[in-house]
Design an enzyme around this catalytic site. Structure first.
Site, PDB file in Angstrom:
ATOM      1  N   GLY B  47      51.606  45.041  41.581  1.00 45.29           N
ATOM      2  CA  GLY B  47      51.954  45.791  40.386  1.00 45.29           C
ATOM      3  C   GLY B  47      50.748  45.986  39.498  1.00 45.29           C
ATOM      4  O   GLY B  47      49.710  45.339  39.677  1.00 45.29           O
ATOM      5  N   GLN B  52      46.489  47.366  31.296  1.00 44.89           N
ATOM      6  CA  GLN B  52      45.417  46.714  32.057  1.00 44.89           C
ATOM      7  C   GLN B  52      44.225  47.640  32.268  1.00 44.89           C
ATOM      8  O   GLN B  52      43.140  47.166  32.614  1.00 44.89           O
ATOM      9  CB  GLN B  52      45.940  46.237  33.429  1.00 44.89           C
ATOM     10  CG  GLN B  52      46.881  45.047  33.324  1.00 44.89           C
ATOM     11  CD  GLN B  52      47.374  44.612  34.688  1.00 44.89           C
ATOM     12  OE1 GLN B  52      48.305  45.178  35.229  1.00 44.89           O
ATOM     13  NE2 GLN B  52      46.744  43.593  35.252  1.00 44.89           N
ATOM     14  N   CYS B  97      46.656  37.514  38.412  1.00 47.02           N
ATOM     15  CA  CYS B  97      46.642  38.782  37.684  1.00 47.02           C
ATOM     16  C   CYS B  97      45.287  39.449  37.870  1.00 47.02           C
ATOM     17  O   CYS B  97      44.251  38.772  37.848  1.00 47.02           O
ATOM     18  CB  CYS B  97      46.900  38.496  36.198  1.00 47.02           C
ATOM     19  SG  CYS B  97      47.028  39.958  35.189  1.00 47.02           S
ATOM     20  N   LEU B  98      45.309  40.766  38.037  1.00 43.52           N
ATOM     21  CA  LEU B  98      44.048  41.506  38.126  1.00 43.52           C
ATOM     22  C   LEU B  98      43.200  41.283  36.872  1.00 43.52           C
ATOM     23  O   LEU B  98      41.973  41.348  36.923  1.00 43.52           O
ATOM     24  CB  LEU B  98      44.332  43.000  38.291  1.00 43.52           C
ATOM     25  CG  LEU B  98      45.046  43.426  39.576  1.00 43.52           C
ATOM     26  CD1 LEU B  98      45.462  44.884  39.472  1.00 43.52           C
ATOM     27  CD2 LEU B  98      44.174  43.194  40.790  1.00 43.52           C
ATOM     28  N   HIS B 139      56.496  40.266  35.269  1.00 38.86           N
ATOM     29  CA  HIS B 139      55.058  40.084  35.046  1.00 38.86           C
ATOM     30  C   HIS B 139      54.452  41.364  34.444  1.00 38.86           C
ATOM     31  O   HIS B 139      53.708  41.301  33.461  1.00 38.86           O
ATOM     32  CB  HIS B 139      54.377  39.746  36.384  1.00 38.86           C
ATOM     33  CG  HIS B 139      52.897  39.596  36.307  1.00 38.86           C
ATOM     34  ND1 HIS B 139      52.251  38.389  36.454  1.00 38.86           N
ATOM     35  CD2 HIS B 139      51.906  40.513  36.099  1.00 38.86           C
ATOM     36  CE1 HIS B 139      50.945  38.570  36.331  1.00 38.86           C
ATOM     37  NE2 HIS B 139      50.705  39.850  36.124  1.00 38.86           N
ATOM     38  N   GLU B 140      54.808  42.515  35.021  1.00 35.81           N
ATOM     39  CA  GLU B 140      54.219  43.770  34.533  1.00 35.81           C
ATOM     40  C   GLU B 140      54.734  44.129  33.136  1.00 35.81           C
ATOM     41  O   GLU B 140      53.979  44.607  32.287  1.00 35.81           O
ATOM     42  CB  GLU B 140      54.497  44.913  35.517  1.00 35.81           C
ATOM     43  CG  GLU B 140      53.930  44.714  36.909  1.00 35.81           C
ATOM     44  CD  GLU B 140      52.473  44.326  36.920  1.00 35.81           C
ATOM     45  OE1 GLU B 140      51.727  44.692  35.995  1.00 35.81           O
ATOM     46  OE2 GLU B 140      52.064  43.613  37.859  1.00 35.81           O
ATOM     47  N   HIS B 143      52.938  42.631  30.274  1.00 37.57           N
ATOM     48  CA  HIS B 143      51.702  43.310  29.861  1.00 37.57           C
ATOM     49  C   HIS B 143      51.980  44.312  28.741  1.00 37.57           C
ATOM     50  O   HIS B 143      51.150  44.515  27.847  1.00 37.57           O
ATOM     51  CB  HIS B 143      51.072  44.055  31.045  1.00 37.57           C
ATOM     52  CG  HIS B 143      50.290  43.179  31.981  1.00 37.57           C
ATOM     53  ND1 HIS B 143      49.194  42.466  31.591  1.00 37.57           N
ATOM     54  CD2 HIS B 143      50.448  42.921  33.306  1.00 37.57           C
ATOM     55  CE1 HIS B 143      48.699  41.795  32.625  1.00 37.57           C
ATOM     56  NE2 HIS B 143      49.449  42.047  33.673  1.00 37.57           N
TER      57      HIS B 143
END
Lengths: 172, 167
Positions: B47, B52, B97-98, B139-140, B143
């Site tokens: 995702g 981000q 996480c990225l 999770h997304e 953000h």
């Protein structure tokens, strides 16, 4: 800068971490990874410490705190490497009536199938008359989760319960 | 397709709340395509969220259909103005996480959720999700509210007492 592993053990009381780390900071040290545990009422901590001087000089920095708080300090020069995290792919939980040999049997079975244990925590709960042993560990299976489950299955039939959960790490 | 730069912690833009999308136009869909290209350029992310890449809008992409160990899923999802309307159960899972390289940790999430969102054309979507897909969506969506998984880390010792198998 050299890396050292400081191991500190003693009777638990408030302020140990604060005083130890203050002495290290004031002595020009930098901390890497650290793990503290309170085991059976005893304080223990392992600290990766970056320091320009010798091991003897480092031990001298924390000696006043150790003397004051009654702590045993051990130091080793290490090859310090941060950013070396391994990601576990399995979590094993074990519990049962406390007896000798649980850890040896479970970890022996895991080692036999190539599982690398990355984290292990255990506790004794229950009552003093009927103690209960609880252990959680995370690792990398090595040869797949089926092999790991097969290796642990004979142990789970006895007096301990074993649960194996795959860990699928989400990156988002 | 342009691959966008991913912000990494402690960039303060990751901690800001994002705004709803109000215009469902070609520019939005072009951005979604770039966001997807960015997700695919990274290390296997399931995702990605618009903040981000420095765009404070309520847009996420989730796709758990390509997992090595297959999990229940709704395929490739572009979720605009997503909102979780119901939560149920809880499970511990490992997240990275990225935007937080080189670290993963255990996080508690709801096991099952209900979700409403729009697609990039403004059409309403509704989903009931569970397991890994539900975790990825949570999770997304975090953000979009300026939250990282770091804000939800649980202690390893707590895991046993909260454990439930997630699929």
């Amino acid at each position: 800068m050299n890396w050292f592993m400081l191991t500190v053990v003693g009777e638990d009381r408030p302020g140990i971490v604060a005083q130890l780390t203050a002495a290290l900071y004031q002595g020009g040290c930098n901390l890497g990874e650290a793990a503290m545990a309170r085991l059976g009422g005893n304080f223990s901590v392992m600290l990766m410490v970056q320091h320009t001087g010798t091991l003897e000089r480092l031990l001298a920095l924390v000696d006043p705190v150790a003397q004051e708080l009654g702590l045993h300090v051990h130091g080793d020069r290490i090859e310090g490497h941060l950013h070396r995290h391994l990601i576990p792919d399995v979590r094993v939980t074990v519990y049962g009536a406390d007896r000798s040999g649980i850890v040896a049997q479970v970890t022996g079975a895991l080692a036999a199938v190539g599982c690398n244990i990355l984290d292990l925590q255990s506790d004794v709960g229950g009552s003093e008359a009927r103690p209960m042993y609880v252990m959680t560990l995370e690792g990398q299976t090595g040869n797949g989760i089926e092999a790991l489950e097969a290796a642990l299955a004979p142990l789970g039939r006895d007096d301990i319960e074993i649960e194996v959960q795959p860990i699928e790490t989400l990156i988002g | 397709m342009t691959v966008l730069d991913i912000l990494t912690y402690p960039d303060v833009r990751l901690k800001r709340e994002s705004l709803p999308v109000e215009t469902f136009d070609t520019a939005l869909r072009t951005f979604v395509a770039e966001l997807e290209a960015t997700r695919l350029a990274g290390p296997g992310a399931v995702g990605i969220a618009a903040p981000q890449v420095g765009r404070p809008q309520r847009i996420v992409i989730v796709d758990v259909s390509q997992m090595k160990r297959p999990v229940p899923n709704h395929g490739h999802l572009v979720l605009v103005n997503p909102e979780i309307t119901a939560w149920d159960g809880y499970a511990v899972g490992r997240e990275g996480c990225l935007s937080v390289p080189d670290y993963t940790g255990n996080v508690i999430r709801a096991e099952r959720i209900q979700l409403v969102a729009c697609d990039p054309y403004g059409q309403r979507l509704e989903f009931a999700m569970d397991g890994f897909e539900a975790r990825a969506v949570q999770h997304e969506l975090d953000h979009l509210d300026g939250l990282l998984f770091l804000d939800r880390l649980v202690s390893r010792r707590n895991d046993l007492f909260r454990r439930k198998t997630y699929r």
